[in-house]
Scaffold this motif. Structure first.
Motif, PDB file in Angstrom:
ATOM      1  N   THR A 355       0.712  -1.317   0.016  1.00  0.00           N
ATOM      2  CA  THR A 355      -0.096   0.118   0.148  1.00  0.00           C
ATOM      3  C   THR A 355       0.727   1.015   0.320  1.00  0.00           C
ATOM      4  OG1 THR A 355      -2.133  -1.063   1.606  1.00  0.00           O
ATOM      5  CG2 THR A 355      -2.091   1.092   1.168  1.00  0.00           C
ATOM      6  N   VAL A 390      -0.152   9.898  -6.063  1.00  0.00           N
ATOM      7  CA  VAL A 390       0.001   8.296  -6.227  1.00  0.00           C
ATOM      8  C   VAL A 390      -0.723   7.628  -4.773  1.00  0.00           C
ATOM      9  CG1 VAL A 390       1.377   7.049  -7.847  1.00  0.00           C
ATOM     10  CG2 VAL A 390       1.541   6.515  -5.294  1.00  0.00           C
ATOM     11  N   LEU A 392      -1.993   3.774  -3.709  1.00  0.00           N
ATOM     12  CA  LEU A 392      -2.397   2.554  -4.054  1.00  0.00           C
ATOM     13  C   LEU A 392      -2.355   1.642  -3.190  1.00  0.00           C
ATOM     14  CD1 LEU A 392       0.232   2.190  -6.433  1.00  0.00           C
ATOM     15  CD2 LEU A 392      -2.257   2.613  -7.468  1.00  0.00           C
ATOM     16  N   VAL A 395      -1.495  -3.449  -3.528  1.00  0.00           N
ATOM     17  CA  VAL A 395      -0.777  -3.754  -5.242  1.00  0.00           C
ATOM     18  C   VAL A 395       0.020  -4.077  -5.761  1.00  0.00           C
ATOM     19  CG1 VAL A 395      -0.558  -2.463  -7.875  1.00  0.00           C
ATOM     20  CG2 VAL A 395      -2.780  -1.567  -5.945  1.00  0.00           C
ATOM     21  N   ALA A 400       3.044  -1.780  -9.148  1.00  0.00           N
ATOM     22  CA  ALA A 400       3.144  -0.090  -8.720  1.00  0.00           C
ATOM     23  C   ALA A 400       4.613   0.219  -9.607  1.00  0.00           C
ATOM     24  CB  ALA A 400       2.836   0.452  -7.095  1.00  0.00           C
TER      25      ALA A 400
END
Length: 767
Positions: A355, A390, A392, A395, A400
């Motif tokens: 993350t 970003v 995320l 992921v 990424a």
């Protein structure tokens, strides 16, 4: 920050990092908006219990980037970059209902010299927390525990494994655990001791299937399900493998099915570190196995799209996984699976889920973060600058990285254990220069001369082919038409290729004999049957039957049924009972009867005609010709019709063919079949319908392309014409008399049929 009260484990790395940063001038904290910024501070940590979850709030003085990881079933870590943990308020309160039992804060330096604050949370039971941020506060939420008044205990199993299903997905093998409710794996590991296997730990789950399920498909040998010896409330699912294989975890939309998909191994330059040292052990909670990076001579590794592909590394080839269980960010000990072969157009990401939340972060610092996550040695181009925004969650780290590189128009090359990141334009220019250098090196050398006399091919035909395929830019080719010889001047390695190609092309071609058969049949039938009546009456003085008036005093009347032919007066005055020769056509047989009075005043004649004609005919034409493979051939037989035209008192004679013509080009295939392009004409002059001495041409033509096996016969065309005609001559009114009406009519019937069939037969003649 470095004081006498700081633990020794923290003091030395921080002093060493500060010294190196000062000496190299490289210490620069993570940037917030593209430039250098002062570190943020950790201000407060608090906790609360909601109706459904326990929440831990981490507050900083400003929004900060963070990386969340799940290194162990009972540990959850939030790493804050460029954050100082000093004099913060710790309001975390232990609560038996809260899934987090303790919170520890650690300070450290990253490899790039950035400050790192780690908030390490100890979990009461294996559960995957959720993480989100709002401005400068990061919230960690986990499902709460049900408790009684004395102690914390789980209420019992919430899901039951009721079936184990195995299926194939192309080259992959899928093992699916079917549950009665949601199945969640708190950890997925590959133990290094003992046989190869993947172990899933699942809290609040029991099993209703047998302990061992034999599979024997792909890399999977069997699946074993039992209680975890270390924790009786945990169910452990062990998948025994016959060989190393990459895998990914998938979950159904309802979460009741948990699937492990095992792929066949394939190379991937980003799958691990270059072999040469010991392969690192698997970190707890990792999801897949990393294979060593294959060297690619500094060419780009195919991790994702929009980048230069590595020349010696196969591209990533499978869809991105959809993990359901959390895994720790990869360290140098982490491992990742190579992608399977067979899906070149898709990209497969197998890195452990991470993350990331960066806002206005320095691009170079973010790229260095991936070096820590993956354990790869990363070199970042000196011209790379920019910021990254970003957010995320869960992921794969390689996905990424791929997204960030594509967004920044960057690519990478792999050289041994080092990954170099640079702009795409720089890599493209380097590749072009490398290719140009290789071409120049290949063209360097002394030219040689090769002469080859050809036996079957024509030198003029091979000249252009050899120039465009096997000769170098320095190569030249000439040919001598008289001796059918090629003279080639080129580098030795190109001459060898040219010689091999000439040997392949200069071979005798087989011949093909083509036989055509044209069959024409004609059948006719005609029939005619009828009765003709004739009568004549005369009043004259010679017969003594005048009218008795002055005018008219005498006269005559005659009539006939059927055709327009009439009997002459001479015929009507013949003796009674004599046979009359009546001109009835086209009947070939007839009988006539004439009746009359003695004095000839009244005469009556009748003629009965009948005819039946039948005929059959057949014409067979068989042109035959032989030719070489892929060479057009023609054969013609017939006559030329002269046609005169007059213009300006000048007579011009032209000739038109009325002949049987076969034009064919055969092509022999590798399976001994023949593809033929055929033009067949059969023109015949019809002198019976000539106009001014010039007959019309009756034309029959077929143009087609067929595929026929050697020696087989096929029909390439046919025409069938059928004509039936019926007619009737009759006397009005009288032909309707019942029973006697046929005496006053004549019927004709004609039937004609014509048929044309064209057959073709190829025969291969090999020398």
């Amino acid at each position: 920050m470095v004081g006498p009260n700081m633990p020794v484990t923290y003091r030395f790395p921080m002093l060493l990092g500060l010294c190196l940063a000062t000496a190299l001038g490289a210490f620069q904290p993570l940037r917030a908006n593209g430039g250098a910024a002062d570190p943020s501070t950790l201000t407060r940590i608090a906790s609360r219990v909601d109706d459904q979850a326990g929440v831990v709030a981490i507050e900083a003085s400003a929004p900060v980037p963070y990386v969340a990881s799940y290194p162990a079933p009972d540990t959850f870590v939030v790493e804050l970059r460029n954050v100082v943990a000093q004099d913060f308020v710790n309001d975390f309160a232990s609560d038996p209902r809260h899934p987090v039992s303790a919170v520890d804060v650690e300070s450290d330096y990253a490899r790039d010299g950035a400050l790192v604050t780690r908030v390490r949370m100890t979990l009461e039971h294996p559960v995957r927390p959720r993480i989100r941020s709002a401005r400068n506060v990061i919230y960690v939420e986990a499902e709460r525990l049900d408790v009684d008044s004395s102690a914390v205990s789980l209420t019992g199993p919430s899901a039951v494994i009721r079936d184990v299903r195995v299926s194939g997905r192309g080259a992959a093998t899928a093992v699916t655990l079917v549950g009665t409710s949601r199945l969640v794996a708190s950890s997925i590991v590959e133990p290094k001791d003992g046989p190869r296997r993947v172990v899933l730990t699942m809290p609040n789950v029991t099993s209703a299937v047998r302990e061992t399920t034999a599979v024997q498909q792909g890399p999977v040998e069997q699946v074993r399900i039992g209680l975890d010896p270390a924790s009786p409330l945990m169910t452990r699912v062990t998948v025994d493998l016959s060989r190393a294989a990459s895998y990914r975890v998938e979950s159904s939309p309802q979460g009741t099915d948990l699937t492990l998909v095992f792929d066949e191994p394939a190379g991937d330059p980003f799958s691990a570190l270059q072999s040469g040292g010991a392969v690192p052990a698997v970190a707890p909670g990792t999801q897949a196995t990393i294979a060593p990076i294959a060297p690619s001579r500094s060419e780009p590794a195919p991790l994702g799209g929009n980048r230069i592909a590595a020349a010696q590394a196969p591209p990533a080839q499978a869809p991105a996984p959809q993990p359901t269980a959390a895994a720790a960010p990869q360290s140098p000990a982490a491992q990742q699976a190579p992608p399977p072969a067979g899906l070149p157009e898709e990209t497969r990401f197998t890195g452990n889920p991470v993350t990331l939340d960066f806002q206005g972060a320095d691009l170079r610092a973010v790229l260095r973060t991936f070096s820590e996550i993956s354990g790869l040695n990363v070199v970042i181009g000196s011209t790379i600058q920019g910021t990254v925004d970003v957010a995320l969650r869960d992921v794969p780290w390689d996905q990424a990285l791929d997204i960030i590189l594509r967004d920044q128009r960057l690519g990478y090359v792999v050289d041994g254990t080092i990954v170099r990141i640079a702009p795409l334009s720089v890599l493209a220019d380097e590749e072009a220069q490398r290719r140009k250098l290789a071409e120049e090196q290949a063209l360097a050398g002394e030219l040689r001369v090769l002469t080859r006399s050809l036996s079957y091919a024509r030198a003029a035909d091979l000249t252009q082919l050899l120039t465009q395929t096997v000769l170098s830019q320095r190569g030249e080719i000439q040919f001598d038409e008289r001796t059918n010889t090629l003279i080639i001047n080129d580098l030795p390695e190109f001459l060898a290729s040219a010689s091999d190609l000439i040997g392949t092309l200069d071979k005798p071609e087989p011949q093909v004999e083509i036989e055509a058969r044209i069959v024409q049949t004609n059948s006719t039938f005609a029939r005619q049957l009828g009765v003709q009546w004739g009568t004549a009456a005369r009043a004259a003085a010679a017969l003594g039957n005048t009218f008795g008036t002055e005018f008219p005093n005498q006269g005559s009347i005659s009539g006939r049924t059927g055709a327009s032919q009439s009997l002459s007066d001479r015929d009507l005055t013949d003796s009674v009972g004599s046979v009359i020769n009546m001109p009835v056509s086209p009947a070939t047989s007839a009988i006539g009867i004439a009746l009359g009075s003695v004095n000839g005043a009244i005469n009556l004649d009748v003629a009965l005609s009948a005819m039946e004609n039948e005929g059959r005919g057949e014409i067979l034409s068989t042109p035959r010709i032989s030719t070489q493979n892929n060479v057009e051939a023609e054969i013609t037989q017939g006559q030329q019709i002269p046609i005169q035209t007059v213009a300006n008192n000048t007579v011009t004679v032209t000739f038109r063919d009325a002949a049987l013509k076969l034009l064919v080009r055969p092509q022999i295939t590798a399976t001994d079949t023949v593809i033929m392009s055929i033009t067949l004409e059969n023109d015949v002059a019809d002198f019976s319908r000539a106009v001014n001495g010039i007959p019309p041409i009756d034309t029959q033509r077929a143009i087609t392309q067929v595929l026929v096996a050697d020696g087989d016969t096929t029909v390439i065309g046919g025409i069938y014409v059928s004509r039936e005609q019926a007619s009737q001559d009759r006397t009005p009114g009288l032909h309707r008399i019942p029973l006697l009406g046929w005496l006053f009519q004549r019927n004709r019937y004609e039937d004609e049929s014509r048929e044309l069939l064209i057959f073709i037969t190829p025969r291969i003649i090999r020398l």
